[in-house]
Design a protein around this motif. Structure first.
Motif, PDB file in Angstrom:
ATOM      1  N   HIS A 178      -8.790   2.453  -5.556  1.00 13.99           N
ATOM      2  CA  HIS A 178      -8.154   3.721  -6.118  1.00 13.99           C
ATOM      3  C   HIS A 178      -7.289   3.344  -7.401  1.00 13.99           C
ATOM      4  CE1 HIS A 178      -5.091   6.781  -6.372  1.00 13.99           C
ATOM      5  NE2 HIS A 178      -6.111   7.630  -5.542  1.00 13.99           N
TER       6      HIS A 178
ATOM      7  N   ARG B  75       1.352   4.206  -3.051  1.00 17.30           N
ATOM      8  CA  ARG B  75       1.155   5.779  -2.723  1.00 17.30           C
ATOM      9  C   ARG B  75       2.410   6.281  -3.161  1.00 17.30           C
ATOM     10  NH1 ARG B  75      -0.737   3.239   2.492  1.00 17.30           N
ATOM     11  NH2 ARG B  75      -3.050   3.431   2.489  1.00 17.30           N
TER      12      ARG B  75
ATOM     13  N   VAL C  96      -6.895   0.311  -1.605  1.00 14.18           N
ATOM     14  CA  VAL C  96      -5.983   0.749  -2.421  1.00 14.18           C
ATOM     15  C   VAL C  96      -6.276   0.156  -4.014  1.00 14.18           C
ATOM     16  CG1 VAL C  96      -3.433   0.504  -3.062  1.00 14.18           C
ATOM     17  CG2 VAL C  96      -4.077   1.192  -0.921  1.00 14.18           C
TER      18      VAL C  96
ATOM     19  N   ASP D 181       0.851  -1.214  -0.018  1.00 13.28           N
ATOM     20  CA  ASP D 181       0.041   0.027   0.090  1.00 13.28           C
ATOM     21  C   ASP D 181       0.915   1.365  -0.109  1.00 13.28           C
ATOM     22  OD1 ASP D 181      -2.162  -1.791   0.008  1.00 13.28           O
ATOM     23  OD2 ASP D 181      -2.940  -1.138   1.941  1.00 13.28           O
TER      24      ASP D 181
ATOM     25  N   ASP E 248       2.180   6.407  -6.978  1.00 16.67           N
ATOM     26  CA  ASP E 248       1.244   7.334  -7.381  1.00 16.67           C
ATOM     27  C   ASP E 248       1.650   8.737  -7.108  1.00 16.67           C
ATOM     28  OD1 ASP E 248      -1.502   8.312  -8.178  1.00 16.67           O
ATOM     29  OD2 ASP E 248      -1.753   8.683  -6.081  1.00 16.67           O
TER      30      ASP E 248
ATOM     31  N   GLN F 142      -9.212   3.153 -10.664  1.00 15.82           N
ATOM     32  CA  GLN F 142      -9.623   4.319 -11.058  1.00 15.82           C
ATOM     33  C   GLN F 142      -8.380   5.266 -11.506  1.00 15.82           C
ATOM     34  OE1 GLN F 142     -13.210   5.926  -9.008  1.00 15.82           O
ATOM     35  NE2 GLN F 142     -12.601   4.274  -7.664  1.00 15.82           N
ATOM     36  N   ASN F 143      -7.204   5.013 -11.175  1.00 15.99           N
ATOM     37  CA  ASN F 143      -6.114   5.810 -11.470  1.00 15.99           C
ATOM     38  C   ASN F 143      -5.528   5.784 -13.033  1.00 15.99           C
ATOM     39  OD1 ASN F 143      -3.536   6.995 -11.523  1.00 15.99           O
ATOM     40  ND2 ASN F 143      -2.824   6.106  -9.590  1.00 15.99           N
TER      41      ASN F 143
END
Length: 606
Positions: free
Chosen positions: A478, A442, A475, A438, A445, A481-482
């Motif tokens: 997310h 991040r 995660v 995770d 990202d 949809q990234n």
């Protein structure tokens, strides 16, 4: 400045900078009876009918020390203390006021006072040692400096109850009690490390020699040595960060020279502190070591000092925090905000700790010869010790992996951070140490948002370190949809979610073969893409239809799977399986990702 000492005799003393000129009558000047040097000067100086003129150049201690020596010669009581004992002793040595000239002369009495009073007291020893800085070679040649250092070290090594703090120091303790209502721990001689605050008042040269004497005694634990160094650093390096890039802001040459002098002093101080660090692991905290490393970067200390600190931090990196690792980069050849290279060196040192040194053939042969005679108890003990060491090393790697991922999230915001350095830090910890990805996601990202100029191959290279199976549900949602992630990563995330949902439903369906072929094609782009399906007779409703990607008439609905081999609907078409419900719960953005899948193989005419 003129001084008329008529009360002592008929002479005048004139002081011109470092030169004292005496004008006196030989028959009425008692200094000659106790000072051999004055006798020699008088013999060599010109004599008038009434007065003798003598020049005394470079007298240590100046006119104050001369006045005390003159009072002693005239039989006037003089007051000695830790503040003036060095100057008077050096002046007496200058005038050669020895026992050969007269019994009970000044040097003898000063030595008795020094040995019996000054060196016996804790605080007086420190004050006297501080005062030696103004007398340089004189204090060294007379052994004043070395005797004070030995006295201080012996008191630190002795039991605190046996240490005499001297009258002035005891009075200061009483003042602290009356003002604060309770006695300070710093001034309490029964507290461990009670001495650290007092010797922190010394300059770095005297402090270094004192600490060497204390360490050579072998009785002070490493953690107390570390605490003393931390106190000293906080005393002399409180605002070192204000010198960051200060040379670029200074316009005056005079200010620039003074700043460079201060910086050079800080360099000497840092290098001396690093040389005094105890060898034991944990004797000094990782936070303190990394603060020293930041200071080394600011004042641009030697590379050997920097590497030594990096090595020591690497030994106990698991105790550090993310903020500790954010070391500012002040190199003119590096535009990044933080010094990533030194952190990489720290991580390399940390990974070396878990590797056992290779066993030599001779040692192996000896071990094999002794194996038969070794008892079962010893073998079991060594086995338990090896397991304990392995467990400690494994837990440390888990902590460091978490630390590295947090560090990556911070440095990813730097728009000038190269992808190669980001990946080098990410790859510095073993894969097994990351139980979940995770924090790594991040960091990736954040890096993608801060570096929108990355091309497709660079994005793939960046995301190759990510394991979608170790992402949490939140995660994964997310990531699905990234739109900045490569298409392959989004597909992997969706498949991992499918497998997780199937596991929650009681059993896991194997991923469709055509999708496996799609992922294989992304991993091996050189292979032909015509063989996505391994079996031409496979029913289309058993798999996700990838062949539809090549058809201009294909729609998003052709990618929808039948998640179960049984009926998804009942005879009336009203009930859905739990897996179909799970697919329907996916957000709209993943469905748009599927539309990307549909469009990648369309020709420009469509």
């Amino acid at each position: 400045m003129n001084r008329h000492c008529n009360s002592y005799g008929k002479f005048n003393s004139s002081v011109f900078k470092n030169l004292i000129v005496l004008t006196f009558s030989i028959t009425q000047f008692p200094l000659l009876s106790k000072c051999l040097r004055l006798q020699k000067l008088c013999a060599d100086s010109p004599e008038t009918s009434q007065h003798q003129i003598v020049q005394i150049p470079d007298l240590p201690g100046g006119v104050e020390a001369f006045e005390l020596c003159a009072k002693f010669c005239y039989g006037i009581t003089i007051t000695l203390s830790a503040y003036n004992i060095v100057s008077v002793r050096c002046a007496a040595e200058y005038f050669q006021m020895t026992e050969d000239v007269e019994k009970g002369n000044l040097i003898y009495k000063l030595e008795v006072f020094f040995n019996s009073c000054i060196l016996h007291g804790w605080r007086d020893s420190i004050i006297t040692l501080q005062s030696t800085r103004g007398f340089g070679v004189w204090a060294e040649d007379l052994g004043i400096t070395s005797r004070c250092i030995d006295a201080i070290a012996s008191k630190v090594l002795a039991h605190p109850s046996k240490v005499s703090l001297s009258h002035s120091y005891s009075r200061r303790i009483r003042d602290d009690i009356s003002c604060n209502g309770s006695e300070s721990l710093i001034h309490n001689p029964t507290t461990k490390g009670w001495w650290a605050e007092d010797i922190a008042e010394l300059g770095i040269d005297l402090y270094w020699r004192t600490m060497i004497a204390i360490k050579s005694g072998g009785k002070v634990p490493g953690n107390l040595i570390g605490d003393a160094l931390r106190i000293y650093a906080s005393r002399w390096l409180p605002n070192i960060s204000k010198y960051m890039n200060i040379e670029k802001e200074i316009e005056s040459d005079h200010e620039l020279d003074s700043t460079r002098v201060i910086t050079s002093k800080h360099k000497l101080l840092l290098e001396s502190i690093v040389s005094l660090l105890p060898a034991e692991k944990g004797a000094v905290s990782s936070s303190f070591l990394l603060k020293l490393l930041k200071a080394v970067n600011i004042v641009k200390a030697s590379s050997s000092t920097k590497m030594e600190l990096a090595r020591r931090v690497g030994i106990q990196l698991e105790d550090a925090t993310v903020n500790d690792l954010l070391i500012p980069s002040l190199s003119y050849t590096n535009d990044t905000i933080y010094d990533v290279d030194v952190v990489r060196t720290i991580l390399e040192q940390f990974m070396l700790q878990g590797q056992s040194p290779p066993t030599s053939p001779l040692r192996t042969r000896r071990n094999s010869e002794r194996r038969g005679s070794r008892s079962a108890e010893n073998a079991d003990f060594e086995f338990q010790e090896s397991r304990r060491s392995s467990s400690t090393s494994h837990s440390s790697k888990l902590k460091v992996a978490k630390l590295v991922d947090g560090y990556l999230q911070e440095i990813a915001r730097d728009v000038k951070l190269p992808l190669s350095k980001f990946l080098a830090i990410a790859d510095s910890v073993p894969d097994f140490a990351r139980l979940e990805h995770d924090d790594l996601y991040r960091a990736i990202d954040t890096y993608l948002k801060g570096h929108p100029e990355l091309n497709k191959s660079e994005r793939k290279r960046l995301c190759r370190i990510l394991d979608c199976k170790r992402l949490s549900v939140a995660v994964c949602m997310h990531a699905a949809q990234n739109e900045m992630l490569p298409l392959r990563v989004v597909v992997q995330v969706l498949f991992c979610e499918q497998a997780r949902a199937a596991t929650a439903g009681g059993h896991v369906n194997e991923l469709p073969r055509n999708i496996k072929a799609l992922l294989s094609a992304h991993n091996n782009p050189g292979k032909p893409t015509a063989s996505f399906s391994t079996n031409a007779t496979t029913a289309a409703d058993d798999q996700w239809s990838v062949s539809g990607l090549k058809s201009p008439k294909s729609k998003v609905s052709t990618l929808k799977p039948k998640l179960g081999e049984n009926k998804d609907l009942d005879e009336n078409g009203e009930e859905k399986s739990s897996k179909a419900k799970t697919l329907c719960m996916l957000p709209n953005r993943p469905k748009r990702m599927f539309s990307r899948l549909c469009s990648i193989n369309r020709t420009p005419s469509h």
